[in-house]
Scaffold this motif. Sequence first.
Motif, short mmCIF file in Angstrom:
data_model
loop_
_atom_site.label_atom_id
_atom_site.label_comp_id
_atom_site.label_asym_id
_atom_site.label_seq_id
_atom_site.Cartn_x
_atom_site.Cartn_y
_atom_site.Cartn_z
N LEU A 253 0.30 -1.23 0.22
CA LEU A 253 0.07 0.21 0.18
C LEU A 253 0.89 0.99 -0.01
O LEU A 253 1.64 1.40 1.13
CB LEU A 253 -1.09 0.15 1.51
CG LEU A 253 -1.90 -1.16 1.55
CD1 LEU A 253 -2.56 -0.62 2.82
CD2 LEU A 253 -3.17 -0.77 0.10
N HIS B 53 -2.97 7.90 3.17
CA HIS B 53 -4.19 7.77 2.85
C HIS B 53 -4.38 6.61 2.34
O HIS B 53 -5.59 6.15 2.56
CB HIS B 53 -4.62 8.71 1.86
CG HIS B 53 -3.97 7.81 0.36
ND1 HIS B 53 -2.16 8.95 -0.04
CD2 HIS B 53 -4.36 7.87 -0.38
CE1 HIS B 53 -2.04 7.80 -1.51
NE2 HIS B 53 -3.41 7.99 -1.79
N ARG B 54 -3.71 5.97 2.10
CA ARG B 54 -4.47 4.20 1.87
C ARG B 54 -4.14 3.20 3.22
O ARG B 54 -4.98 2.53 3.03
CB ARG B 54 -3.05 3.69 0.31
CG ARG B 54 -3.35 4.19 -0.75
CD ARG B 54 -4.76 4.04 -1.36
NE ARG B 54 -4.83 2.32 -1.72
CZ ARG B 54 -3.84 1.34 -2.28
NH1 ARG B 54 -3.84 1.26 -3.25
NH2 ARG B 54 -4.83 0.04 -2.10
N ALA C 229 -7.35 4.49 4.48
CA ALA C 229 -8.40 3.56 4.31
C ALA C 229 -8.30 2.35 4.96
O ALA C 229 -9.62 1.41 4.92
CB ALA C 229 -8.21 3.70 2.96
N ASN C 230 -7.08 1.29 4.30
CA ASN C 230 -7.54 -0.14 5.06
C ASN C 230 -7.25 0.16 6.73
O ASN C 230 -8.13 -0.85 7.06
CB ASN C 230 -5.97 0.06 5.07
CG ASN C 230 -5.27 -2.03 4.49
OD1 ASN C 230 -6.02 -2.48 4.05
ND2 ASN C 230 -4.79 -2.27 5.65
N GLN D 117 -6.58 -6.34 4.47
CA GLN D 117 -6.05 -5.13 3.26
C GLN D 117 -7.62 -5.09 2.07
O GLN D 117 -7.85 -5.97 1.75
CB GLN D 117 -5.27 -5.34 2.79
CG GLN D 117 -4.46 -4.59 2.08
CD GLN D 117 -2.86 -5.50 1.12
OE1 GLN D 117 -2.86 -6.69 0.73
NE2 GLN D 117 -2.31 -4.53 1.08
#
Length: 126
Positions: free
Chosen positions: A41, A45-46, A49-50, A124
């Motif tokens: 990832l 930000h990812r 989100a995860n 994930q």
Amino acid sequence: MPHRERVAALVALVEEGMLIDALHEFYAEDARSQDNQEPPLLGRHRLIANAQHLLRSVRGLRVRAADWMLDGDRTRIRWIYEFTGHDGRRHRQEEVVHQHWRGDRIVEEHIQYDPAQPAAVALQVA
């Protein structure tokens, strides 16, 4: 390079259940995280989100650090996750995270765990 107090603060925040806050406070904007051999990832930000996906996927989550160590700009933390699913079932997962820091922020981590461990959710997002 982080000081012991900085790593201890990360561990304490996660153990308090403040996972999203920990990502904001301790991870670099361009951080990268990889679970086992999955594609990494990219970007804080990812990672956020995860983590939000994980938290929505369970009724409860308790995380504790079994142990951790600091060596220069690298840390290793052995986390124990205890999930309570929406069905009330409990699951436990242990993982070891190897992190590389730039200054006082994590820029890269590799998470290793046995995928055969029963897990309450997929950890994930796609």
